[in-house]
Design a protein around this motif. Structure first.
Motif, short mmCIF file in Angstrom:
data_model
loop_
_atom_site.label_atom_id
_atom_site.label_comp_id
_atom_site.label_asym_id
_atom_site.label_seq_id
_atom_site.Cartn_x
_atom_site.Cartn_y
_atom_site.Cartn_z
N CYS A 180 -25.98 49.38 -21.42
CA CYS A 180 -25.54 48.05 -21.89
C CYS A 180 -24.31 48.11 -22.78
O CYS A 180 -23.63 47.10 -22.96
CB CYS A 180 -26.69 47.36 -22.60
N ASN A 181 -24.03 49.27 -23.37
CA ASN A 181 -22.91 49.42 -24.31
C ASN A 181 -23.08 48.58 -25.57
O ASN A 181 -22.09 48.30 -26.26
CB ASN A 181 -21.57 49.07 -23.65
N ALA A 182 -24.29 48.15 -25.89
CA ALA A 182 -24.48 47.29 -27.06
C ALA A 182 -25.66 47.70 -27.93
O ALA A 182 -25.71 47.35 -29.09
CB ALA A 182 -24.67 45.83 -26.61
N CYS A 183 -26.62 48.45 -27.39
CA CYS A 183 -27.82 48.77 -28.17
C CYS A 183 -27.54 49.96 -29.10
O CYS A 183 -26.48 50.57 -29.07
CB CYS A 183 -29.00 49.07 -27.25
N CYS A 205 -26.74 53.23 -27.15
CA CYS A 205 -25.38 53.24 -26.61
C CYS A 205 -24.36 53.43 -27.74
O CYS A 205 -23.46 54.27 -27.64
CB CYS A 205 -25.09 51.93 -25.88
N CYS A 231 -30.37 54.30 -23.08
CA CYS A 231 -30.33 52.84 -23.16
C CYS A 231 -31.51 52.22 -22.43
O CYS A 231 -31.75 52.52 -21.26
CB CYS A 231 -29.03 52.34 -22.52
N HIS A 273 -31.72 49.21 -21.51
CA HIS A 273 -31.27 48.04 -20.73
C HIS A 273 -30.42 48.43 -19.53
O HIS A 273 -29.77 47.58 -18.93
CB HIS A 273 -30.45 47.11 -21.62
ZN LIG Z 1 -27.72 50.21 -24.40
#
Ligand SMILES: [Zn+2]
Ligand SMILES: [Zn+2]
Length: 358
Positions: free
Chosen positions: A100-103, A106, A114, A116
């Motif tokens: 996701c590049n956001a959690c 990540c 990740c 997600h």
């Molecule tokens: Zn993530």
């Protein structure tokens, strides 16, 4: 562009059929790729033969398998066009673990953890089709001159790069590789690139071990077939002989065989690191002899997929360090995908790796 495409859709173990479907539409952050080549992976076989469940919410199909693919960009979502990272026609490879590049995982540099992530070919439709979607963040443009056959090996090479990082080879180390399948053979090819002094390959089939020699193995041992010229009934003794008694500094398991895991602990010496790289089946259990492992302060590590390994994998392929010839047994058209699965599973005529050309 025609609006429909052909895809091989997997339904349940050993049921996969060619279907006509609408070409998927890219969202703002997607890239639509025309697939040129997609390798059949051992994990595809494990889904197809019912050994492991898919990554879909139910663990089941219908799903288009295939995550080792290369192709060219035919369309981009609006956000991707705005970034000007790619052009239509660019040849690319895709990191299928689309985190996701956001959690916090990540953001903390462990994208493969990740929760997600979506995975083309595992949790969403993949590369055994004429077209496939990818998030733009997981698409990498290829250098000119890199053949499609080699490009379709970049995903497994990226997994190998991660596994070799875990193995932490120091210059001159003796490295024992178990399992001369496609992954083990790539590990043999690349272990020297990261400093191994001697690469020892262990398996149970002479044709695979011979491929291992062509990939650069310094010594090969067959631990099953007594008639083999590479046969040894005493692997530990044989490796002790090669290493002046020191045994292996490192061992890596590209086979889920429990005997191989036991042997890996037997044939490695003090302060060894053993990396479990293989894909186990559900329910597999590993046994560790506690006292010698403790006395020799061994480390057992696990390696999974290919976090942060893609630029390195592409560089290795572009430099010609990935030799396709000993690995690639053949190419099949999309219509013959199930036959390609069968040939790899049954190792017909010594099949190692097959790529599908949609
Ligand atoms: Zn993530
Ligand atoms: Zn794979």
């Amino acid at each position: 562009m025609t609006e429909r495409m052909r895809a091989q859709v997997f339904y349940e173990p050993q049921v996969m059929q060619l279907e006509e479907r609408p070409i998927p539409r890219p969202s703002e952050i997607d890239v639509l790729i025309r697939v040129r080549r997609c390798g059949i992976c051992g994990s595809d076989l494990s889904y197809y033969y019912g050994v492991n469940p898919l990554g879909t919410p139910t663990g089941k199909g219908p799903l288009v398998l295939g995550h080792e693919f290369t192709g060219e960009i035919v369309e981009m979502g609006s956000a991707v066009r705005g970034l000007r990272l790619f052009q239509v026609g660019d040849r690319v490879v895709v990191n299928p673990v689309q985190n996701c590049n956001a959690c916090s995982y990540c953001a903390g540099g462990a994208p493969h953890m990740c929760p997600h992530a979506t995975v083309p070919g595992v949790s969403v439709d993949g590369g055994f089709a004429e077209y496939c979607l990818s998030r733009y963040t997981h698409v990498f443009a290829l250098p000119d001159g890199l053949a499609d056959t080699a490009a379709a090996f970049i995903e497994p090479v990226a997994c190998v790069v991660h596994g070799l990082e875990k193995l932490d080879i120091k210059p001159g180390h003796s490295v024992v590789v178990f399992g001369p399948g496609p992954m083990g053979l790539l590990i043999v090819q690349l272990a020297k690139a990261v400093g191994a002094g001697r690469v020892i390959l262990v398996g149970t089939r002479d044709d695979r071990l011979e491929a291992g020699r062509r990939c650069g193995a310094d010594a090969v041992f067959n631990v099953r077939e007594a008639a083999s010229p590479a046969y040894t009934p005493d692997l530990k003794g044989a490796i002790a002989g090669l290493t002046r008694g020191a045994l292996g500094d490192r061992a890596i398991l590209a086979t889920s065989s429990p005997e191989a895991f036991t042997q890996a602990l037997e044939v490695t010496g003090k302060l060894a690191i053993v990396v479990y790289f293989a894909l186990p089946a559900r329910g597999d259990v590993l046994q560790i002899p506690a006292l010698p492992s403790k006395v020799m302060e061994k480390e057992i590590r696990f390696s999974r997929v290919s976090p942060l390994a893609w630029p390195t994998a592409i560089r290795l392929a572009a430099q010609g360090q990935v030799k396709v010839e000993p690995l690639l047994s053949g190419s099949m058209p999309l219509t013959e995908t199930p036959e390609g699965f069968r040939r790899m599973q049954e190792r017909i005529h010594g099949t190692i790796k097959i790529q599908v050309t949609p």
